[in-house]
Design a protein around this motif. Structure first.
Motif, mmCIF file in Angstrom:
data_model
loop_
_atom_site.group_PDB
_atom_site.id
_atom_site.type_symbol
_atom_site.label_atom_id
_atom_site.label_comp_id
_atom_site.label_asym_id
_atom_site.label_seq_id
_atom_site.Cartn_x
_atom_site.Cartn_y
_atom_site.Cartn_z
ATOM 1 N N MET A 144 -2.771 -1.279 -10.804
ATOM 2 C CA MET A 144 -2.550 0.011 -10.140
ATOM 3 C C MET A 144 -3.555 1.055 -10.631
ATOM 4 S SD MET A 144 1.617 -0.017 -10.293
ATOM 5 C CE MET A 144 2.515 -1.515 -9.820
ATOM 6 N N LEU A 145 -3.903 1.014 -11.925
ATOM 7 C CA LEU A 145 -4.939 1.914 -12.454
ATOM 8 C C LEU A 145 -6.284 1.602 -11.807
ATOM 9 C CD1 LEU A 145 -3.967 1.899 -16.236
ATOM 10 C CD2 LEU A 145 -3.774 3.838 -14.660
ATOM 11 N N GLN B 250 0.807 -1.222 0.000
ATOM 12 C CA GLN B 250 0.000 0.000 0.000
ATOM 13 C C GLN B 250 0.843 1.276 0.000
ATOM 14 O OE1 GLN B 250 -2.946 -0.276 3.122
ATOM 15 N NE2 GLN B 250 -3.834 -2.135 2.302
ATOM 16 N N SER C 61 -7.699 0.665 -17.056
ATOM 17 C CA SER C 61 -7.225 -0.626 -16.539
ATOM 18 C C SER C 61 -7.609 -1.760 -17.483
ATOM 19 C CB SER C 61 -7.813 -0.871 -15.147
ATOM 20 O OG SER C 61 -7.428 -2.126 -14.649
ATOM 21 N N TYR D 172 1.665 3.448 -2.636
ATOM 22 C CA TYR D 172 1.320 3.593 -4.048
ATOM 23 C C TYR D 172 2.231 4.565 -4.802
ATOM 24 C CZ TYR D 172 -2.766 1.143 -2.332
ATOM 25 O OH TYR D 172 -3.584 0.224 -1.742
ATOM 26 N N ASN D 173 2.810 5.538 -4.119
ATOM 27 C CA ASN D 173 3.721 6.464 -4.796
ATOM 28 C C ASN D 173 4.983 5.752 -5.289
ATOM 29 O OD1 ASN D 173 2.059 8.706 -4.426
ATOM 30 N ND2 ASN D 173 2.927 9.181 -2.423
ATOM 31 N N LYS E 44 0.533 -2.834 -13.983
ATOM 32 C CA LYS E 44 0.115 -1.437 -14.075
ATOM 33 C C LYS E 44 -1.413 -1.326 -14.169
ATOM 34 C CE LYS E 44 0.784 3.045 -14.753
ATOM 35 N NZ LYS E 44 1.381 3.924 -13.720
ATOM 36 N N GLN F 219 -6.680 0.562 -8.822
ATOM 37 C CA GLN F 219 -6.599 1.135 -7.476
ATOM 38 C C GLN F 219 -6.975 2.614 -7.489
ATOM 39 O OE1 GLN F 219 -6.012 -0.425 -4.610
ATOM 40 N NE2 GLN F 219 -6.222 1.467 -3.467
ATOM 41 N N ASP F 220 -6.675 3.312 -8.592
ATOM 42 C CA ASP F 220 -7.010 4.738 -8.726
ATOM 43 C C ASP F 220 -8.402 4.948 -9.311
ATOM 44 O OD1 ASP F 220 -4.589 5.526 -7.707
ATOM 45 O OD2 ASP F 220 -3.600 5.667 -9.656
ATOM 46 N N ASP F 221 -9.210 3.877 -9.390
ATOM 47 C CA ASP F 221 -10.568 3.934 -9.947
ATOM 48 C C ASP F 221 -10.592 4.299 -11.434
ATOM 49 O OD1 ASP F 221 -11.525 3.271 -7.482
ATOM 50 O OD2 ASP F 221 -12.021 5.319 -6.888
ATOM 51 N N LYS F 222 -9.484 4.057 -12.132
ATOM 52 C CA LYS F 222 -9.437 4.298 -13.592
ATOM 53 C C LYS F 222 -9.715 2.966 -14.289
ATOM 54 C CE LYS F 222 -6.037 7.992 -12.924
ATOM 55 N NZ LYS F 222 -4.627 8.424 -13.158
ATOM 56 N N GLU G 114 4.179 3.265 -8.166
ATOM 57 C CA GLU G 114 4.070 3.887 -9.494
ATOM 58 C C GLU G 114 5.442 4.260 -10.041
ATOM 59 O OE1 GLU G 114 1.632 7.538 -11.700
ATOM 60 O OE2 GLU G 114 1.597 7.339 -9.514
#
Length: 575
Positions: A200-201, A165, A210, A167-168, A197, A203-206, A171
């Motif tokens: 991870m997208l 967790q 994704s 996330y910075n 990746k 996780q950012d609600d993208k 990425e």
């Protein structure tokens, strides 16, 4: 968004039967032993773990080097079988004997395998430390393919930061790996880190982005005929559709992933995370029986592999699903198992937090001691120098004496400042320790409240549930629930232990000053001291609000309070 995220990361290794690919990092010397090591490495690169296991033979003579190499490949065989604890044992043994120059290739893969095994067991901090060691080792090594290995390790480091967790950093490292493998057109590694990746997208609600990236990863893996990679990409496409609440499409990709795993990926075994995702989709489509069957299978496998977190998730969901069906007895059984697992994980996290604080404090103490010793050493050297100067320059004794006095004064001031810093450090430690104790008391009190609320709810459900044919069992279950509601002797013992740490000496002084208080009245007094309202006190003690009201009246009378507020008086008490 309340979605249960289950991600699968499959280790990325090149699988190519060409002679050129398998000769990467081979040794220049052609001894029988080196040819044997290269043979083991080739079976590992081909992912033929069955053949690799057969080729591992115990050495005829005692050899630390050969034993270490064999332990390395035993670790990979166990890792492939998802026996992560056994794999970790063999990787650790291997690393102890691989620190020689001729075994640089094996040393790197030992660090890589050890990181992967602990990561699979949820020990992401340990995995990150091992991957940092692998990066340091690669920078100093003479391996011919070390640049590709370096960026592969960078990418896997990003994945472990994601799982931890952070996330910075996830990425940052993930994008570095993607950029490199896109530049050198390495399709296998590019597909692997594109799939990561995509998660991870998510996780950012993208979710749309994704989906697209995971699909591109899937296309690359189809061209490479990478079965386990295709299974992973299908799962990651599915979780993106789960984010979009498209349960039908998510299930379609999940079943494809399941089929691929069974056809040859990951030891022909479906990861528990895939089962959890399928069960979640079935639940959202109101197929409760199907979801229960999947979670039960996942729990059985997680128990056999000693995977606590996966077991906890399965039990929690099973309890919820049985409550939806109205099977409150089964829901209670699953919840009690879940509660035990949850308490174990809570204790592990608590011990880790305490250990982290203790380590930081001990490190700070050691640094201060080192500084103090360095200053003492410097002071001793300066004193010797001053004695020599005094003997050589007797003519200017007065000047030297003044200079020496000034020097000593400054050093004493420095020592005073160092002592002051140590004192401030001690005060800071005590503050941290008291805060931890306070948090521990608050957490324990919250657990008691939560326990009472949940058991009370289940008791009400059981009371309203028709059990014509099993009254005895029903009554026994109600009795057991009632016993669980109250503050038990074990709970009371732990509560007093936490309370004494936050308010040392409070309980003995209260008993001495008011020796006519009953145990129940003393417990109520301590709960009021924690600023709990009457409802919370009733919930923890397992009594009615009216009983709390009467208890407060008796307590006020025994404390000889006439007009003074009971809560205000107890809060003001200190000894």
């Amino acid at each position: 968004m309340g979605l249960l995220l289950m991600v699968v990361f499959i280790s990325c290794e090149k699988k190519n039967n060409s002679t050129t690919q398998l000769e990467i990092n081979k040794r220049t010397t052609g001894t029988d032993e080196n040819r044997y090591y290269d043979s083991l490495f080739s079976w590992y690169k081909k992912k033929d773990y069955a053949r690799l296991g057969k080729e591992i033979k115990e050495p005829a003579e005692e050899s630390k080097e050969k034993t270490a190499v064999l332990n390395l490949y035993k670790g990979y065989v166990y890792l492939h079988q998802s026996r992560f604890d056994s794999a970790q044992v063999f990787f650790n043994k291997a690393l102890q004997g691989l620190n020689t120059k001729p075994l640089q290739r094996e040393m790197y893969y030992g660090l890589k395998g050890a990181a992967e095994s602990v990561s699979k067991m949820g020990k992401f901090d340990a995995a990150i430390n091992l991957q940092y060691k692998a990066l340091d080792f690669l920078e100093k090594s003479a391996l011919t393919d070390k640049k590709r290995l370096y960026y592969s390790t960078i990418g896997n480091l990003g994945i472990n930061f994601f799982l931890n967790q952070d996330y910075n950093k996830s990425e940052l490292y993930g994008d570095k790996a993607l950029a490199y493998f896109a530049k050198v057109k390495d399709s296998l590694n590019l597909a692997y880190f594109e799939s990561a990746k995509a998660v991870m997208l998510f996780q950012d609600d993208k979710f749309e982005a994704s989906v697209q990236l995971a699909k591109h990863s899937l296309e690359l893996r189809k061209k490479l005929k990478d079965i386990s990679g295709q299974a992973e990409s299908n799962n990651n496409i599915a979780i993106a559709y789960m984010g979009l609440k498209n349960w039908d499409l998510a299930l379609e990709y999940l079943y494809t992933s399941e089929k691929l795993f069974l056809s040859g990926g990951n030891n022909k075994e479906v990861p528990i995370t895939i089962m959890h995702n399928i069960a979640h989709c079935l639940k959202e489509k109101n197929n409760i029986d199907g979801a229960i069957a999947k979670y039960e299978l996942a729990y059985k496998i997680a128990q056999s592999k000693k995977m606590q977190n996966e077991s906890r998730i399965s039990l929690q969901q099973l309890s919820k699903l049985e409550r939806i069906k109205g099977n409150y007895k089964e829901a209670l059984v699953y919840y009690m198992k879940y509660s035990k697992t949850k308490d174990t994980l809570f204790n592990i996290q608590k011990e880790k937090a305490i250990q982290d604080v203790s380590t930081k404090y001990e490190t700070k103490q050691k640094e201060e001691k080192i500084k103090l010793l360095q200053k003492d050493k410097q002071l001793a050297q300066n004193q010797r120098w001053m004695y020599v100067v005094t003997i050589l320059f007797l003519i200017i004794t007065g000047s030297i004496a003044v200079a020496y006095f000034v020097f000593r004064s400054r050093k004493n001031q420095e020592l005073f400042l160092v002592d002051k810093k140590l004192h401030e450090s001690e005060i800071e430690r005590l503050k941290i320790e008291m805060e931890l104790k306070r948090k521990a008391l608050d957490n324990f009190t919250d657990k008691l409240l939560t326990k009472s609320e949940i058991i009370n709810e289940l008791e009400q459900k059981l009371n309203s549930f028709n059990v014509d044919h099993d009254d005895a069992i029903h009554s026994r279950n109600i009795g057991e629930l009632s016993k669980m509601k109250i503050l038990t002797e074990e709970d009371w013992f732990l509560f007093k232990e936490y309370f004494d740490k936050v308010y040392p000496g409070f309980i003995p002084h209260i008993r001495k000053k008011h020796n006519n208080l009953t145990p129940g009245e003393l417990r109520m007094l301590l709960l009021i001291k924690l600023n709990l309202d009457s409802f919370e006190v009733a919930s923890i003690l397992g009594i009615s609000a009216e009983s709390v009201k009467k208890g407060r009246y008796r307590l006020k009378k025994k404390l000889e309070l006439i007009d003074e507020d009971l809560n205000a008086h107890i809060q003001s008490l200190s000894f």
